[in-house]
Design a protein around this motif. Structure first.
Motif, mmCIF file in Angstrom:
data_model
loop_
_atom_site.group_PDB
_atom_site.id
_atom_site.type_symbol
_atom_site.label_atom_id
_atom_site.label_comp_id
_atom_site.label_asym_id
_atom_site.label_seq_id
_atom_site.Cartn_x
_atom_site.Cartn_y
_atom_site.Cartn_z
ATOM 1 N N ARG A 137 0.874 -1.176 0.000
ATOM 2 C CA ARG A 137 0.000 0.000 0.000
ATOM 3 C C ARG A 137 0.903 1.216 0.000
ATOM 4 N NH1 ARG A 137 -5.415 -0.326 1.873
ATOM 5 N NH2 ARG A 137 -6.031 -2.475 2.194
ATOM 6 N N GLU A 138 0.799 2.012 -1.033
ATOM 7 C CA GLU A 138 1.609 3.216 -1.175
ATOM 8 C C GLU A 138 0.680 4.372 -1.516
ATOM 9 O OE1 GLU A 138 4.821 3.336 -0.570
ATOM 10 O OE2 GLU A 138 5.037 1.171 -0.310
ATOM 11 N N PRO A 139 0.975 5.569 -1.017
ATOM 12 C CA PRO A 139 0.080 6.693 -1.284
ATOM 13 C C PRO A 139 0.025 7.114 -2.748
ATOM 14 C CG PRO A 139 1.997 7.406 -0.034
ATOM 15 C CD PRO A 139 2.066 5.924 -0.122
ATOM 16 N N TYR A 140 1.006 6.739 -3.557
ATOM 17 C CA TYR A 140 1.040 7.157 -4.960
ATOM 18 C C TYR A 140 0.861 5.973 -5.899
ATOM 19 C CZ TYR A 140 3.042 10.860 -2.271
ATOM 20 O OH TYR A 140 3.245 11.804 -1.302
ATOM 21 N N LEU A 141 0.195 4.950 -5.409
ATOM 22 C CA LEU A 141 -0.041 3.742 -6.199
ATOM 23 C C LEU A 141 -1.536 3.565 -6.381
ATOM 24 C CD1 LEU A 141 1.218 1.320 -7.561
ATOM 25 C CD2 LEU A 141 1.379 0.196 -5.362
ATOM 26 N N GLY A 142 -2.001 3.710 -7.609
ATOM 27 C CA GLY A 142 -3.423 3.616 -7.909
ATOM 28 C C GLY A 142 -3.694 2.525 -8.926
ATOM 29 N N PHE A 143 -4.809 2.653 -9.616
ATOM 30 C CA PHE A 143 -5.170 1.639 -10.603
ATOM 31 C C PHE A 143 -6.182 2.208 -11.574
ATOM 32 C CE2 PHE A 143 -8.214 1.300 -7.223
ATOM 33 C CZ PHE A 143 -9.419 1.016 -7.834
ATOM 34 N N ARG A 144 -6.348 1.536 -12.680
ATOM 35 C CA ARG A 144 -7.434 1.795 -13.620
ATOM 36 C C ARG A 144 -8.032 0.454 -13.978
ATOM 37 N NH1 ARG A 144 -6.082 5.529 -17.631
ATOM 38 N NH2 ARG A 144 -4.397 6.213 -16.302
#
Length: 161
Positions: A137-144
């Motif tokens: 879990r990282e604050p700058y790790l997202g997804f689409r």
């Protein structure tokens, strides 16, 4: 990563494979550019560290819609948040037959391919790839999300209802 998968599944979607992410970001295999805009690196064209966009961290999706947008209309692939894929991380060259696309291979302790730039990077290319543990879990790790195309006309008709 698990949360992203659950969110995608709720909407009858899934995370993209690494190859799908790269295609959405870079276009076909003949793409020559490293960034969604033509020309050299320009930190004002995407949400990256040191840019003068007014955002200290993540920016709203599409803030750089004229510059950080792929030919397929996908925003923020060179900056803002790195993105999970559903592919096990393997060294390049990418080989879709290396069982890295098998969703049953993804579990805690497995390194997953992460693509794109993020708001804390000083330079980013569409070819930027990293690995992260499945449970990271990282604050700058997202997804689409991606949606599977219907395989038959009946499936297409059902999806339009």
């Amino acid at each position: 990563r698990y949360d992203a998968q659950a969110f995608a599944a709720e909407g009858h979607k899934r995370l993209p494979t690494e190859a799908q992410w790269a295609r959405a970001a870079c276009g076909d295999g003949n793409a020559k550019q490293s960034y969604p805009w033509s020309g050299p690196w320009d930190g004002t064209q995407a949400n990256v560290m040191g840019s003068t966009d007014g955002y200290e961290d993540l920016a709203p999706v599409g803030t750089f819609n004229k510059t950080d947008c792929s030919e397929f209309g996908c925003f923020d692939m060179a900056g803002n948040a790195q993105e999970w894929t559903r592919s096990v991380y393997r060294p390049l060259p990418y080989d879709a037959d290396a069982e890295c696309e098998d969703p049953w291979n993804l579990d805690f302790g497995i390194e997953v391919a992460v693509r794109g730039g993020h708001c804390r990077a000083s330079l980013s290319q569409l070819s930027t790839r990293h690995k992260a543990l499945y449970e990271a879990r990282e604050p700058y790790l997202g997804f689409r999300c991606v949606r599977e195309l219907p395989r038959t006309l009946d499936e297409l008709a059902a999806s339009l209802r």
